[in-house]
Scaffold this motif. Sequence first.
Motif, short mmCIF file in Angstrom:
data_model
loop_
_atom_site.label_atom_id
_atom_site.label_comp_id
_atom_site.label_asym_id
_atom_site.label_seq_id
_atom_site.Cartn_x
_atom_site.Cartn_y
_atom_site.Cartn_z
N HIS A 557 0.83 -1.21 0.00
CA HIS A 557 0.00 0.00 0.00
C HIS A 557 0.86 1.25 0.00
CE1 HIS A 557 -3.80 -2.19 0.73
NE2 HIS A 557 -3.04 -3.01 1.44
N VAL A 558 2.03 1.15 -0.60
CA VAL A 558 2.94 2.30 -0.58
C VAL A 558 2.40 3.46 -1.40
CG1 VAL A 558 5.00 0.95 -0.11
CG2 VAL A 558 4.27 1.30 -2.48
N ASP A 559 1.44 3.18 -2.28
CA ASP A 559 0.85 4.28 -3.05
C ASP A 559 0.11 5.25 -2.14
OD1 ASP A 559 -0.91 2.15 -2.52
OD2 ASP A 559 -2.32 2.84 -4.05
N ALA A 560 -0.29 4.77 -0.95
CA ALA A 560 -0.98 5.64 0.01
C ALA A 560 -0.02 6.21 1.04
CB ALA A 560 -2.09 4.85 0.71
N PHE A 561 1.25 5.87 0.95
CA PHE A 561 2.24 6.31 1.94
C PHE A 561 2.69 7.74 1.62
CE2 PHE A 561 4.14 2.63 4.41
CZ PHE A 561 4.18 3.32 5.60
N ASP A 562 2.14 8.70 2.33
CA ASP A 562 2.59 10.07 2.15
C ASP A 562 2.91 10.72 3.50
OD1 ASP A 562 0.09 10.35 3.20
OD2 ASP A 562 -0.76 11.42 1.48
N THR A 563 3.08 9.89 4.53
CA THR A 563 3.37 10.38 5.88
C THR A 563 4.85 10.18 6.20
OG1 THR A 563 1.14 9.75 6.58
CG2 THR A 563 2.75 10.20 8.32
N PRO A 564 5.53 11.21 6.65
CA PRO A 564 6.94 11.06 7.01
C PRO A 564 7.15 9.94 8.03
CG PRO A 564 6.36 13.37 6.93
CD PRO A 564 5.07 12.60 6.79
N LEU A 565 8.20 9.14 7.84
CA LEU A 565 8.42 7.95 8.66
C LEU A 565 9.90 7.77 8.98
CD1 LEU A 565 7.22 5.25 9.86
CD2 LEU A 565 7.82 4.21 7.66
N ALA A 566 10.19 7.45 10.24
CA ALA A 566 11.53 7.06 10.67
C ALA A 566 11.54 5.56 10.94
CB ALA A 566 11.94 7.83 11.92
N VAL A 567 12.60 4.87 10.49
CA VAL A 567 12.69 3.42 10.61
C VAL A 567 13.99 3.07 11.33
CG1 VAL A 567 12.80 1.23 9.35
CG2 VAL A 567 11.37 3.10 8.49
N PHE A 568 13.88 2.18 12.35
CA PHE A 568 15.03 1.76 13.15
C PHE A 568 15.06 0.24 13.18
CE2 PHE A 568 13.32 5.78 14.63
CZ PHE A 568 14.44 6.60 14.65
N GLN A 569 16.25 -0.35 12.95
CA GLN A 569 16.33 -1.80 12.74
C GLN A 569 17.67 -2.35 13.22
OE1 GLN A 569 13.96 -3.93 11.29
NE2 GLN A 569 15.36 -5.60 11.73
N GLY A 570 17.65 -3.58 13.78
CA GLY A 570 18.87 -4.30 14.12
C GLY A 570 19.25 -5.24 12.99
N ASP A 571 20.55 -5.35 12.70
CA ASP A 571 20.96 -6.15 11.54
C ASP A 571 21.03 -7.65 11.82
OD1 ASP A 571 23.30 -6.38 13.00
OD2 ASP A 571 24.63 -5.79 11.35
N GLU A 572 20.84 -8.07 13.10
CA GLU A 572 20.84 -9.50 13.42
C GLU A 572 19.47 -9.98 13.88
OE1 GLU A 572 23.89 -10.35 16.25
OE2 GLU A 572 25.52 -9.62 14.98
N ASP A 573 18.43 -9.24 13.53
CA ASP A 573 17.07 -9.57 13.96
C ASP A 573 16.58 -10.82 13.24
OD1 ASP A 573 14.39 -9.61 14.71
OD2 ASP A 573 14.16 -7.45 14.55
N ALA A 574 16.32 -11.90 14.02
CA ALA A 574 15.81 -13.14 13.43
C ALA A 574 14.29 -13.20 13.46
CB ALA A 574 16.38 -14.35 14.17
N VAL A 575 13.64 -12.31 14.22
CA VAL A 575 12.19 -12.29 14.31
C VAL A 575 11.60 -11.50 13.14
CG1 VAL A 575 10.21 -11.66 15.73
CG2 VAL A 575 12.29 -12.53 16.81
N VAL A 576 12.08 -10.28 12.97
CA VAL A 576 11.71 -9.46 11.81
C VAL A 576 13.01 -9.12 11.09
CG1 VAL A 576 10.62 -7.35 11.00
CG2 VAL A 576 9.70 -8.52 13.01
N PRO A 577 13.37 -9.86 10.05
CA PRO A 577 14.65 -9.66 9.38
C PRO A 577 14.77 -8.25 8.79
CG PRO A 577 13.68 -11.77 8.76
CD PRO A 577 12.63 -11.01 9.51
#
Length: 646
Positions: A557-577
């Motif tokens: 649904h990225v066509d509806a994505f017009d809201t500013p977003l910050a994303v934070f992630q761990g590089d060894e995450d086995a639950v949500v890669p």
Amino acid sequence: MVSAALPHGSWPTRITSELVVRAAAVLGEVVVDGGDVWWSESRPAEGGRSVIVRRAADGTVADVLPSPWNARTRVHEYGGGAWTVSGGTLWFTEFSDQRLYRLDPGSGTPVAVTPEPAVRAGVRHADLRVQPDGSLLAVRETHPASGGAADVVNELVRIGPDGSDVLVTGPDFVSDPRPSPEGDALAWLQWDHPHMPWDAARLVVRGGDGREHPMAGGDGESVVQPVWGADGTLWFLSDRSNFWSLYRRRPHGEIELVVDVGSDIGGPQWRFGSSRYTLLLDGRVVVAYGRAGADRLAVLEDGGVRELDVPWGTFRYVQAQGTSVVCLAASPSSEPVVLRVDVDSGEQEVLRPARDLGLDAAWFSVPEHVTFPTEDAGTGIGEAHALVYPPTNPEATAPAGDLPPLLVVVHGGPTAAAVPVLNLDVQYWTSRGFCVADVDYRGSVGYGRRYRDALQGRWGVIDLDDVVACARFLAGSGRVDPDRMAIRGGSAGGYTTLAALSMRPGVFTAGASHYGVADLGALAAETHKFESRYLDGLVAPWPSGRAVYDERSPINHVDAFDTPLAVFQGDEDAVVPPDQAEAIVAALRAKGVPHAYLLFAGEQHGFRKAENIRAALDGELSFYAQVWGFELPVEEGIEPIRVATS
């Protein structure tokens, strides 16, 4: 001294990211060993190392496990139950290799108990329990070289001087190995895909004749925390009456309800080692249960329930010490402590105090438990709940008419709940002039099975309804600025964040996803064994329900994505890669939506290192400041996060 009026969100504060991590420790399990009390501490300043601490009967407190030893298990990826104590001897799972070790009294060097596995960290142990003969019962999780979730094997084992014996194998999952007082029976919990333990965990007992007897639980019933009494009575919590309530089965008797307090005593078994009730030496029972957004502690005696006058908001890892109770306790004005309560006198003793923050209580925002209307959506439930924290800062005010920005927090799980404890991650925001709403959307725990099961088949629908309804309720009541409402969450909360921004556009004007799910189908296909069928119930069976997964995945649904977003992630995450985060960032970049992305090396599912915790907090604040146009406090020296559109 109160400073000049400044817009909400830009208030100078003493609750900085540096204070959040300074001498911080996440307290874990509590174990009583005679007159000693032991507990674990995960310390961000030591890279998230889990340290074991002992308070001796004479009151002296000392770390037992020297650096770099790290008592942490990866069973189910969420761990818990990584260590236990008996007679002063410590058994624990070392995080680096997942082998079991023993540390004897007076020794500073742990000794390996299990051999080096063929696959490094491929044999893991949790839910440890020492037997009278000195052997150890444990859940063993074996990961083959293939690394596939379907090939992982979970068993109950006995570990002695001569090696390991398999006691229970066959079920997809097992937990809580509990030998009877006479050693002639073994109780445990088991469940199978596609169920999670809070859906359909079964209590099984194997008698001296070797025969297995299902005692309770199964389809539509979850059993947690089996405990043997000294007289051979088997106690447990079951949600057969909607709430997780206390039951027992006396020797050769029938199962009987002991108490239903009208709310949940138990909770979801995300981690091993939880304890929400305990049996005192004199036979009485102490239980912890939630009501109106906070916990109560009570003793069952003389056929009734007597609430103890213990002014704390949550109680975890409830353990007996004679006729006293030892537990973790916390409140809206105190971080967790290790607390001992005399059940008869009510006398309380803090065995491990919270860190000294050097702050007056006037700095701390106290939450209000709010119930608000929401769309029924076929659930039969037209309301949801939240803990709402108002802006609080004794040294700051806002100009007349300036409404605070709102930060809607979405807890993980989604089978979890908001808790009313002093959390500097929340106070970081409220002390700057934000209003924070920690939402217990339908599907959260603490309100009974009916409320919890409302999310079945509806994840990505009613949770979105509820976070939107909460924001609109607070804006409509004039408590927050409708033009400055953000949503943030981690893991499952990150999914709801992404889904709300892409499928309920026009409500929030900013968001932050911490290791959130962007592609439900990819999560179902790639995630670890424990959660590999979780979405069968929350969304639809996989892969036959692929169309539903596609419909509810934010990445579609990225066509509806017009809201500013910050994303934070761990590089060894086995639950949500990490590829989940990178897919959504790529979509934002392609569409030209303002965004920021921080990938943390060496982090798994959740951030444990002090420098990364600080970077995520300050980065998110900087992101909102750039999006909404307010100034950061100069004295903190926060490095602005890079906000990109391409």
